[in-house]
Design a protein around this motif. Structure first.
Motif, short mmCIF file in Angstrom:
data_model
loop_
_atom_site.label_atom_id
_atom_site.label_comp_id
_atom_site.label_asym_id
_atom_site.label_seq_id
_atom_site.Cartn_x
_atom_site.Cartn_y
_atom_site.Cartn_z
N LEU A 166 -25.05 12.79 14.21
CA LEU A 166 -25.38 11.66 13.80
C LEU A 166 -24.51 10.37 14.02
CD1 LEU A 166 -23.71 10.71 10.98
CD2 LEU A 166 -24.41 13.04 10.47
N THR A 167 -25.32 9.23 13.90
CA THR A 167 -24.77 8.05 14.20
C THR A 167 -25.25 6.98 13.23
OG1 THR A 167 -26.45 7.15 15.85
CG2 THR A 167 -24.30 8.14 16.64
N ALA A 168 -24.33 6.13 12.51
CA ALA A 168 -24.70 5.09 11.63
C ALA A 168 -23.77 3.64 11.68
CB ALA A 168 -24.62 5.89 10.10
N ILE A 169 -24.58 2.81 11.36
CA ILE A 169 -24.04 1.63 11.11
C ILE A 169 -23.91 1.12 9.71
CG2 ILE A 169 -24.01 -0.85 11.68
CD1 ILE A 169 -25.79 -0.22 14.26
N ARG A 170 -22.62 0.65 9.19
CA ARG A 170 -22.49 0.32 7.84
C ARG A 170 -21.72 -1.00 7.94
NH1 ARG A 170 -24.61 0.14 4.63
NH2 ARG A 170 -23.50 0.95 2.55
N ASN A 171 -22.24 -2.01 7.98
CA ASN A 171 -21.51 -3.21 8.14
C ASN A 171 -20.75 -3.56 6.88
OD1 ASN A 171 -22.39 -3.46 10.47
ND2 ASN A 171 -24.07 -4.82 9.95
N GLY A 172 -19.60 -4.33 6.81
CA GLY A 172 -18.53 -4.66 6.07
C GLY A 172 -17.81 -3.68 5.53
N MET A 173 -17.66 -2.37 5.96
CA MET A 173 -16.80 -1.32 5.43
C MET A 173 -15.48 -1.41 6.20
SD MET A 173 -19.14 1.90 5.05
CE MET A 173 -17.97 2.88 3.98
N ASP A 174 -14.35 -1.30 5.35
CA ASP A 174 -13.23 -1.38 6.09
C ASP A 174 -12.85 0.16 6.64
OD1 ASP A 174 -12.44 0.16 3.83
OD2 ASP A 174 -11.11 -1.47 3.07
N ALA A 175 -11.59 -0.05 7.20
CA ALA A 175 -11.23 1.47 7.88
C ALA A 175 -11.07 2.66 6.99
CB ALA A 175 -9.91 1.23 8.71
N ALA A 176 -10.52 2.17 5.60
CA ALA A 176 -10.31 3.12 4.84
C ALA A 176 -11.80 3.75 4.21
CB ALA A 176 -9.72 2.71 3.52
N ALA A 177 -12.69 2.89 3.88
CA ALA A 177 -13.96 3.55 3.40
C ALA A 177 -14.69 4.31 4.62
CB ALA A 177 -14.85 2.13 3.16
N LEU A 178 -14.62 3.69 5.74
CA LEU A 178 -15.23 4.75 6.77
C LEU A 178 -14.58 6.01 7.00
CD1 LEU A 178 -15.46 2.16 9.87
CD2 LEU A 178 -17.19 3.13 8.45
N ARG A 179 -13.33 6.00 6.74
CA ARG A 179 -12.39 7.49 6.96
C ARG A 179 -12.98 8.37 5.57
NH1 ARG A 179 -7.63 4.64 7.75
NH2 ARG A 179 -7.13 4.66 9.97
N GLN A 180 -13.19 7.82 4.41
CA GLN A 180 -13.63 8.69 3.25
C GLN A 180 -14.87 9.11 3.46
OE1 GLN A 180 -14.09 6.21 -0.39
NE2 GLN A 180 -13.34 7.82 -1.51
N MET A 181 -15.73 8.40 4.09
CA MET A 181 -17.26 8.69 4.27
C MET A 181 -17.06 9.92 5.31
SD MET A 181 -20.55 6.62 5.56
CE MET A 181 -20.67 6.08 3.78
N GLY A 182 -16.13 9.85 6.43
CA GLY A 182 -16.13 10.72 7.57
C GLY A 182 -15.69 12.12 6.90
N ASP A 183 -14.30 11.90 5.98
CA ASP A 183 -13.94 13.08 5.65
C ASP A 183 -14.89 13.81 4.84
OD1 ASP A 183 -11.70 12.37 6.75
OD2 ASP A 183 -10.42 11.85 5.08
N PHE A 184 -15.87 13.26 4.07
CA PHE A 184 -16.84 13.91 3.26
C PHE A 184 -17.71 14.59 4.29
CE2 PHE A 184 -21.17 13.92 1.77
CZ PHE A 184 -20.78 14.76 0.55
#
Length: 880
Positions: A777-795
């Motif tokens: 899967l691929t997705a674009i989530r504008n305005g998210m910082d690196a920490a928020a991206l990692r949290q989503m990725g870890d989930f």
């Protein structure tokens, strides 16, 4: 019959007393720091150097006959120190000087009488030399003194004519002492002038009788001068019948102390002797320089001091001493010299602290840089090179603080040489860069104009008066003297007397007016030149002003009051610093402005908040105590006996102005002051910082400026309380409450955002593509910082072991990518580090990381869709 033995300190006193008996004014040694007006010298290097303006008659000498024993530093032949008998960086020069008074007829007999009758040197061992065609000097030596013609040696310009380019010059007459054939070279024809150690020059009479126009045209001077120089240590060598200046009594006592510490003794080896001599010479020089207010630094005279101390420390290491030890020798240097220089004992704690701090700093430099040096050395040796590159030597200097002479010595120990030309070129390039940086700041100096000695110095009457009458002596416009100026002209005006204080001792100049009828000249700056003229610079606002006019000079009273408040507070601060931090504290510079002060002082560590609060309290307590401020002019010795503190490195005359504030502070000072400390008003320290190694700075306010700051802060306090709907007394509690509420709200918001993100992540998984058993899967989530991206990725990774995901977030012009691969995907060869590199490359960026999680970035926003579209192909390719 042999001559009598005389100690070095005894010889100094014999010389000065003798010339006092011949009508000479005995002056103490001038500071090693040249007068501010002399830009040609870094350090005083001869007896006459501090008196140049007396020889040229720019200033009137205190008497036409003067005698001194002058402290001198010369480092031009520093590499020879320790290897020869005669070279030393510090020495004392005995001198008798005549400014247009006596000449050869008196100077030569003075010389002969002192050497033979006072010191007791054998007349048959003394040989005068004269300039080739100086018949006058020959006649005096031959006829008046009775020296046979064959014992008077004639030498050429190189040896017996003193001149340095254009200016005063003249022939010399030297006196040589024959130490005996055992000191000679044994060559046939060995006589006076031979380079061997048999005939040693002990006296040099310089007869300043000509002026060289710069093109070797000589004209006879109207007022001829005598400049006599005799090295005290060299005379002591002769009187004590020893081979070198290092064997003279006071110097040898210092070496004995060094031997005691290092356990190395004279005569053990040539190498040991050199190190002992270097340490002895350099610590003598260092102590004298520090006593005169010089601090170690990376430029100018401060670098000379740093080089000497570090070179001495290096030779200590060569003798096997790994700990700092030079500071232990300071006491001996002071003991041997305090009879002539009592200020050494007064400043002992300070001198010791400076030496120890520099030793400790150098130890850290050596430890930090030796590995780098060894690596650079090994690289040169590996290539079979015998020259250590200038670039490497400069790197050691510029980055690790290695003095070039230290690098040279260490490289020579390895049988190699240093490319000095390459090093010097890099140093010059650095100097050019520094000069350009200074030029960019603009010329802050005041060039001024020189006035003749026929114009009297300005009389300052501003201690007691706000207004006085003065006569206009000179007017300067754009560097030229004018007879008059009209309204609108910017000019500099010189008066016979003034109430306006010239900028001195860190205190800024007064502002005020010079009024002549309806003409008003507004003064914005006052400087004092070396001839004692006060230079009032400003604008003529109305009317006209002429040379010879009588005018009324008045100061801006309110501004003067504010300056007085700041200056008196500076004295209180100096005293408070000594009480809290210790007696090693010395003023290193100051700036006194209306109700504002800046104070630089010697201290070798950060001041704690507790100490700062204590200093602040002591100053304010002294202000509230209401000490009377008493100023009186006293003879300098009487002032010192009273305990008055002198400004470090400052030159004083026979009388000094002493400012006393109760039993709290007593200092030499020429500035303007309050009559009671209470008038200073509230004192507040604004900042404390380090400005150089061993020098710190405090900035503070007093009087109206402090009150204005307090009022401004109070208004802000009331305004802030009003905004938070509370009163000032409860403002702190209200802010605490608001911060707690905000923290809780932020926590709730983050929790909500995390839950929303995880909800989105679940949706992503349901819409993921199946690529050969993996969920891509691929997705674009504008305005998210690196920490928020990692949290989503870890989930995503935790929920699905076969997931392969690339998440992108656009922030402004930058794209952030996160690639995630679950354990099953990694097992099949799909790795996040490889995936993110591939994706970032499409957008003109880079990335990398671990197999299960990796990040990267890109800048080409138009290629974002293409980058994400490449993920399916990447996975398919990896799975074969």
């Amino acid at each position: 019959m042999a001559h009598p033995y005389h100690g070095l300190n005894e010889l100094r006193e014999m010389f000065l007393s003798y010339f006092e008996s011949k009508g000479h004014l005995r002056l103490p040694s001038f500071s090693l720091i040249p007068p501010a007006s002399d830009k040609s010298l870094l350090l005083i290097n001869s007896g006459m150097a501090p008196m140049k303006t007396w020889f040229t008659r720019e200033e009137e000498p205190p008497r036409n006959r003067v005698t001194t024993c002058q402290k001198c530093i010369r480092t031009g032949d520093i590499e020879n120190i320790g290897h020869t008998d005669r070279h030393g960086t510090y020495f004392e020069m005995l001198g008798n000087f005549s400014f247009g008074d006596y000449f050869k007829k008196e100077a030569i007999p003075f010389c002969w009488e002192f050497l033979t009758e006072v010191v007791g040197l054998e007349a048959d061992r003394l040989y005068p030399s004269i300039y080739l065609d100086d018949e006058e000097a020959f006649e005096i030596w031959n006829k008046d003194i009775g020296i046979p013609a064959e014992k008077i040696f004639r030498f050429g310009k190189e040896d017996n004519f003193w001149e340095h380019g254009a200016g005063p010059c003249g022939p010399c007459s030297e006196v040589y002492y024959d130490r005996g054939p055992e000191h000679g070279c044994g060559k046939p024809g060995c006589t006076v002038g031979c380079e061997c150690d048999r005939y040693i020059e002990v006296w040099n009479n310089v007869f300043s009788q000509f002026v060289n126009d710069g093109e070797n045209h000589y004209t006879e001077m109207t007022h001829k001068n005598i400049d006599t120089g005799m090295g005290l240590e060299r005379l002591a060598c002769v009187c004590q019948n020893v081979n070198s200046l290092f064997d003279v009594d006071t110097v040898m006592n210092i070496t004995n102390k060094v031997s005691e510490i290092t356990n190395a003794h004279y005569g053990e080896s040539q190498k040991t002797d050199v190190s002992l001599r270097v340490i002895t010479d350099h610590i003598r020089s260092g102590v004298m320089m520090i006593c005169d207010g010089i601090l170690p630094s990376n430029e100018g005279r401060g670098y000379v001091l740093r080089r000497l101390l570090r070179r001495a420390a290096r030779h200590g290491k060569l003798l096997g001493v790994e700990r700092p030890f030079l500071h232990e020798v300071v006491e001996t240097v002071i003991h041997e010299n305090e009879c002539a220089y009592p200020d050494l004992r007064e400043k002992q704690a300070y001198i010791t602290k400076v030496v120890r701090t520099e030793e400790e700093n150098f130890a850290r430099t050596i430890d930090g840089g030796m590995k780098i040096y060894n690596d650079l050395l090994a690289a040169h040796k590996e290539k079979g090179e015998t020259v250590f590159s200038g670039a490497d030597a400069f790197k050691l200097y510029d980055t690790y603080g290695f003095p070039i002479d230290l690098t040279v010595e260490m490289v020579e120990e390895e049988g190699m040489t240093v490319d000095r030309d390459g090093f010097d070129q890099l140093m010059e390039e650095q100097r050019v860069r520094a000069r350009k940086a200074r030029e960019a700041l603009g010329d802050l100096g005041w060039a001024g104009i020189e006035f003749g000695s026929d114009m009297p110095a300005t009389e300052f009457v501003g201690y007691e008066n706000d207004v006085t009458d003065g006569k206009v002596l000179a007017i300067v416009v754009e560097g030229e003297l004018r007879d008059e100026i009209v309204a609108g002209a910017e000019a500099t005006v010189v008066l016979d007397q003034t109430t306006l204080y010239a900028e001195m001792g860190g205190q800024v100049a007064d502002h005020g007016t010079i009024t002549c009828g309806s003409s008003v000249f507004r003064v914005k700056d006052v400087q004092k030149n070396k001839g004692g003229k006060f230079l009032h610079t400003g604008v003529l606002e109305s009317g006209e002003l002429k040379v010879g006019d009588s005018a009324e000079v008045s100061i801006d009273v309110d501004r003067r009051k504010a300056i007085r408040r700041a200056h008196s507070a500076t004295h209180l601060l100096d005293a408070a610093l000594k009480k809290v931090l210790g007696d090693h504290v010395h003023q290193a510079g100051s700036l006194v402005e209306p109700d504002r002060l800046r104070f630089d002082f010697t201290h070798f560590e950060a001041i704690t908040p507790e100490q700062l609060a204590q200093i602040d309290k002591l100053v304010n307590d002294a202000i509230l105590e209401g000490y009377p401020v008493v100023t009186e002019v006293l003879p300098i010795e009487e002032a010192k006996k009273k305990g008055a503190v002198a400004m470090f490195g400052e030159k004083y005359g026979d009388t000094v102005r002493v400012v006393e504030m109760g039993d709290f502070s007593m200092e030499f000072c020429g500035g303007t002051h309050l009559d009671n400390t209470a008038k200073a008003g509230p004192f507040r320290i604004k900042s404390e910082s380090s400005i150089a190694s061993g020098v710190r700075r405090i900035e503070a306010t007093v009087g109206k400026l402090t009150l204005e700051t307090v009022n401004r802060n109070q208004q802000m306090l009331f305004h802030a309380a009003q905004m938070l709907k509370t009163n000032p007394g409860e403002l702190e509690a209200k802010i605490d409450q608001q911060l707690t509420e905000m923290k809780e709200m932020r926590h709730e918001l983050e929790k909500f955002q995390a839950e929303a993100s995880l909800g989105e992540a679940r949706q992503f998984l349901t819409s993921a593509k199946d690529v050969k058993g993996l969920k891509v899967l691929t997705a674009i989530r504008n305005g998210m910082d690196a920490a928020a991206l990692r949290q989503m990725g870890d989930f995503l990774r935790d929920k699905e072991s076969g997931v392969v995901a690339v998440l992108a977030s656009v922030n402004g012009e930058k794209i952030t990518f996160l690639a995630i691969c679950g354990p099953e995907a990694v097992k099949k060869g799909v790795k996040a580090g490889d995936l993110v590199k591939n994706v970032c490359a499409v957008c003109g960026g880079k990335g990398g990381g671990k197999p299960d999680s990796a990040m990267g970035g890109g800048t080409d926003l138009l290629k974002l869709d293409d980058a994400l579209a490449s993920v399916d192909d990447f996975v398919s390719e990896k799975l074969g």
